[in-house]
Motif scaffolding. Structure first.
Motif, PDB file in Angstrom:
ATOM      1  N   LEU A  39       0.803  -1.040  -0.084  1.00  0.00           N
ATOM      2  CA  LEU A  39      -0.175   0.026   0.077  1.00  0.00           C
ATOM      3  C   LEU A  39       0.547   1.214   0.401  1.00  0.00           C
ATOM      4  N   GLN A  40       1.764   1.090   0.376  1.00  0.00           N
ATOM      5  CA  GLN A  40       2.764   2.691   0.689  1.00  0.00           C
ATOM      6  C   GLN A  40       3.811   2.854  -0.829  1.00  0.00           C
ATOM      7  N   ALA A  88      -8.200  -2.865   9.592  1.00  0.00           N
ATOM      8  CA  ALA A  88     -10.078  -1.878   8.611  1.00  0.00           C
ATOM      9  C   ALA A  88      -9.737  -1.315  10.242  1.00  0.00           C
ATOM     10  N   ASP A  89     -10.496  -2.428  10.921  1.00  0.00           N
ATOM     11  CA  ASP A  89     -11.397  -1.472  13.345  1.00  0.00           C
ATOM     12  C   ASP A  89      -9.747  -0.790  13.488  1.00  0.00           C
ATOM     13  N   SER A  90      -8.606  -1.415  13.468  1.00  0.00           N
ATOM     14  CA  SER A  90      -7.708  -0.633  14.051  1.00  0.00           C
ATOM     15  C   SER A  90      -7.137   0.285  13.444  1.00  0.00           C
ATOM     16  N   GLY A  91      -7.613   0.947  11.905  1.00  0.00           N
ATOM     17  CA  GLY A  91      -6.866   2.274  11.687  1.00  0.00           C
ATOM     18  C   GLY A  91      -6.138   2.368  10.781  1.00  0.00           C
ATOM     19  N   VAL A  92      -6.016   1.120  10.514  1.00  0.00           N
ATOM     20  CA  VAL A  92      -4.056   1.140   9.727  1.00  0.00           C
ATOM     21  C   VAL A  92      -4.495   1.889   8.046  1.00  0.00           C
ATOM     22  N   VAL A  93      -5.611   1.111   7.992  1.00  0.00           N
ATOM     23  CA  VAL A  93      -6.262   1.371   6.342  1.00  0.00           C
ATOM     24  C   VAL A  93      -7.716   1.081   6.638  1.00  0.00           C
ATOM     25  N   ARG A  94      -7.977   0.686   4.727  1.00  0.00           N
ATOM     26  CA  ARG A  94      -9.667   2.057   4.821  1.00  0.00           C
ATOM     27  C   ARG A  94      -9.910   0.875   3.796  1.00  0.00           C
ATOM     28  N   PRO A 104      -4.626   3.196   2.141  1.00  0.00           N
ATOM     29  CA  PRO A 104      -4.254   3.644   3.392  1.00  0.00           C
ATOM     30  C   PRO A 104      -4.491   4.817   4.221  1.00  0.00           C
ATOM     31  N   SER A 105      -4.314   4.586   5.680  1.00  0.00           N
ATOM     32  CA  SER A 105      -5.211   5.107   6.561  1.00  0.00           C
ATOM     33  C   SER A 105      -4.488   6.654   6.510  1.00  0.00           C
ATOM     34  N   ASP A 106      -5.566   6.846   7.612  1.00  0.00           N
ATOM     35  CA  ASP A 106      -4.401   8.353   7.604  1.00  0.00           C
ATOM     36  C   ASP A 106      -3.353   8.374   9.064  1.00  0.00           C
ATOM     37  N   GLU A 110       2.710   7.120  10.685  1.00  0.00           N
ATOM     38  CA  GLU A 110       2.931   6.083  12.325  1.00  0.00           C
ATOM     39  C   GLU A 110       2.518   4.738  11.969  1.00  0.00           C
ATOM     40  N   VAL A 111       2.579   4.024  11.429  1.00  0.00           N
ATOM     41  CA  VAL A 111       2.440   3.085  10.052  1.00  0.00           C
ATOM     42  C   VAL A 111       3.823   2.871   9.716  1.00  0.00           C
ATOM     43  N   GLN A 112       4.139   3.587   9.293  1.00  0.00           N
ATOM     44  CA  GLN A 112       5.759   4.102   8.175  1.00  0.00           C
ATOM     45  C   GLN A 112       6.680   3.675   9.674  1.00  0.00           C
ATOM     46  N   SER A 113       6.874   5.347  10.096  1.00  0.00           N
ATOM     47  CA  SER A 113       7.915   4.501  11.350  1.00  0.00           C
ATOM     48  C   SER A 113       8.309   3.126  11.862  1.00  0.00           C
TER      49      SER A 113
END
Length: 121
Positions: A39-40, A88-94, A104-106, A110-113
């Protein structure tokens, strides 16, 4: 004389909160890490089939195998019923279940780091 830390002198380590726990839980699975890396590399929505192909290609490369279409279908089912809903539930992706697309989510920064520290996996 021995140096002892009393109960009032101890400080609790900063281990993060629930958001960090959710993110680490997502990152514990290699399939989910592969999907996040995929996704990145894109700015447009990615189909579930494309993500499944990326996961299978990663797995094949790692294991030196070549999976059949049936096995790819099994991976796709796993993504749809287990991995993507959790992400999706954890807000990492839509995840758009109707269109079978993922973006990718908002929380992408944070995920990238955290993914940077798992890049060698």
């Amino acid at each position: 004389m021995e140096n002892r830390v009393t109960g009032t002198e101890r400080s609790e380590p900063d281990v993060g909160g629930e958001r960090r726990d959710e993110l680490f839980e997502v990152l514990t699975d290699p399939y989910r890490r592969v999907m996040l890396h995929s996704l990145q590399r894109t700015e447009s929505p990615v189909t579930v089939a494309e993500l499944a192909a990326d996961v299978v290609a990663w797995s094949d490369q790692r294991q030196g195998t070549d999976r059949s279409d049936i096995e790819r279908s099994t991976v796709e089912v796993s993504l749809v019923h287990k991995h993507l809903p959790m992400m999706a539930d954890s807000g990492v992706v839509r995840y758009d279940e109707d269109r079978k697309t993922v973006t990718p989510s908002d929380r992408a920064d944070e995920v990238q780091s955290h993914l940077g520290s798992t890049a060698s996996d």
